[in-house]
Write an enzyme that holds these catalytic residues in place. Sequence first.
Site, mmCIF file in Angstrom:
data_model
loop_
_atom_site.group_PDB
_atom_site.id
_atom_site.type_symbol
_atom_site.label_atom_id
_atom_site.label_comp_id
_atom_site.label_asym_id
_atom_site.label_seq_id
_atom_site.Cartn_x
_atom_site.Cartn_y
_atom_site.Cartn_z
ATOM 1 N N HIS A 1 139.682 40.199 64.873
ATOM 2 C CA HIS A 1 138.514 39.045 64.614
ATOM 3 C C HIS A 1 139.219 37.642 64.740
ATOM 4 O O HIS A 1 138.653 36.699 65.396
ATOM 5 C CB HIS A 1 138.165 39.023 62.990
ATOM 6 C CG HIS A 1 137.157 37.988 62.751
ATOM 7 N ND1 HIS A 1 135.754 38.323 63.317
ATOM 8 C CD2 HIS A 1 137.054 36.735 62.373
ATOM 9 C CE1 HIS A 1 135.011 37.035 63.030
ATOM 10 N NE2 HIS A 1 135.914 36.260 62.208
ATOM 11 N N HIS B 1 128.576 37.614 62.073
ATOM 12 C CA HIS B 1 129.084 37.481 60.765
ATOM 13 C C HIS B 1 128.362 39.085 60.427
ATOM 14 O O HIS B 1 127.732 39.216 59.467
ATOM 15 C CB HIS B 1 128.686 36.456 59.872
ATOM 16 C CG HIS B 1 129.689 36.185 58.835
ATOM 17 N ND1 HIS B 1 129.424 35.952 57.512
ATOM 18 C CD2 HIS B 1 131.042 35.915 59.014
ATOM 19 C CE1 HIS B 1 130.284 35.518 56.950
ATOM 20 N NE2 HIS B 1 131.444 35.625 57.825
#
Length: 749
Positions: free
Chosen positions: A55, A104
């Site tokens: 990420h 998200h």
Amino acid sequence: MTLDTVKHASATPDVELPWKELGLKEDEYAKVREILGRRPTGAELAMYSVMWSEHCSYKSSKVHLKQFGDKVPANDAMLVGIGENAGVVDVGQGYAVTFKVESHNHPSYVEPYQGAATGVGGIVRDIIAMGARPVAVVDPLRMGAADHPDTRRVLPGVVAGIGGYGNSLGLPNIGGELVFDACYQGNPLVNAGAIGVMRHEDIHLAKASGPGNKVILYGARTGGDGIGGASILASETFDDTKPSKRPAVQVGDPFQEKLLIECTLEAFAEKLVVGIQDLGAAGLSCATSELASNGSGGMRVELDDVPLRDSTLSPEEILMSESQERMCAVVEPDKVERFLAICEKWDVIATVVGEVTDGDRLEIFWHGEKIVDVDPRTVAHDGPVYNRPFARPSWQDALQADDANKLPRPTTPEQLREQVLALLSSPNQASKAWVTDQYDRFVQGNTVLAQPEDAGMIRVNEETGLGVAIATDGNGRFTKLDPYTGAQLALAESYRNVAASGAKPLAISDCLNFGSPEDPDVMWQFAEAIRGLADGCLQLGTPVTGGNVSLYNQTGDAAIHPTPVVAVLGVIDDVARRTPIAFKEEGQLLYLLGDTHEEFGGSAWSQVVHDHLGGLPPKVDLERERLLGEILISASRDGMIDAAHDLSDGGLVQAVTESCLRGGNGARLVVPDGLDAFTFLFSESAGRAVVSVPRSEELRFTDMCGARGLPATRVGVVDGEEIEVQGEFGIPLSEVAEAHRGTIPALFG
């Protein structure tokens, strides 16, 4: 508890640390030891583990992402590009706009409300960190099957989280999408975008320069929520048997964020800030290492001074915490008092936690002992780089050979009518008002266009009418069939949506959602999509200003459809010249712009009527897209058209239906020569739009199209109270409205 200090770590090389539990691979842990020349301390291990996660480090994707910089040159509008919190473009009159889209996804599956809410909060802080006032948000969403019980758990929570956070911030939600597909069942995609406006001279960057300058942490206290959350969770295939992969999702407080916005903008206005970084994924680990490595390179931090909500947190947990509504500013010593006074005015907790040093090390102390001593670049920028193996999947040829153009088609007007209603009432093509009505789309009074328009549009300057438009698009079905073409179709659709509103496309941001990079099939999809997007941006002259990669959207061996979401930002000189989608004036003529072919691979019709995915997606002609955009922008500026709607999912019948319902008028359509009614209504050929033209402007408009070589075919007129296809069928608007508007409330209401 015995702390693993730097000195102790050097003296005890054989101590075992939980590197595997924190998401590091064995060779990555070995690399950390090689960099440090010793084993890491516990705090250093925490920092490397979150910052080297997929990420945060883009370790599997950066070898492909570099095409965006290498292949696509910056245009005259680009002010800040890839590498900062968000890209910035010049929109004229001294104004700059910053925008970005991020994901998200995994947190929103675990805890839909807070996952989605903090996604909005995080992207808004990226915008603030650039020096801009946030003015709008957008929310591209992908959910599992609409009738699946778990979708009824996830979607309402996600929508409530986006609305609850964004509405509380006073930010209009002006765009986005909602797509249902079983491939997203265990891995919904919650992407969030934001736009901010500033003057050119107000741009701020994330760097810590100037020895002696103070590092100030301000905003919410640091708690135990979200420890390793986005970064660790997004690094592995979701597996609820592993407790370490189920961290607490961050908890958001939009009212605290609103105070943070105003506090930060006032500090910017008084020129108090040298560098700034929001605390998102990886928290303090990210903020300190990125600020230091982007600046002079040296920083000393006293972790004891970090304001805590939980006094039992260990230093590792403090460094990994992803508690929301926090930012880190670098401030000159003689301006610290004023900065702290502004924070106090806005009731924002602010604490000096360190200072910039003249060295090249990031040093962090806890209870008087040095627990971190690293070169910050090795944490923030010099993580692993993987050339993952990739190959065209063995099943790709068979998928493409399963041609949707050969599926059975309606043979009577009655069947055609039935299939039109089936399409319009299907979850993906039905009205999304149940979602968008939960968002405040017009707060602040500068929203010019919002859902269900082709693009959201915000007025930037009330006196001149200067505005910006944004659209987000992406079709995972097209990209599954052909990743290169699918990515270009996503770019083309967003580009077309912005142009249809009357704005000139300037630049893009992207959110690239894919399965596991350890699967060669997925990596091939990713590599092809990046190649297609970079080639497309080069051809259209729309540079990539930044974006986000979300990998491991996969459950077991089942990956999501490859889903590159592309956001295109455009500028319009005067929002009074905007073009809505609504057919408002009876008697206006309907023109179809572009060429229509038999292209049904990945189409809404093939999905709704046949539950089929196969064949090839529509062809892309980016020069035609550019020409169509120029025509739409010129026609909008010069008053030749009153409405425009791009043709994409669902084809012409979908676009005409939305425009009729939006304007409250029906339409009489005539099938053009050379086309059959089915292809005319359902084809998803790219590079097309339908426009309504006042009769007084018909000659001027058609002359312009003819002179520039864009096919423009008169296909009907705005008229009556039904959608009629002459010689085929008619459907009263009341029946169309019931079919189109009733589906989502029936599923989720």
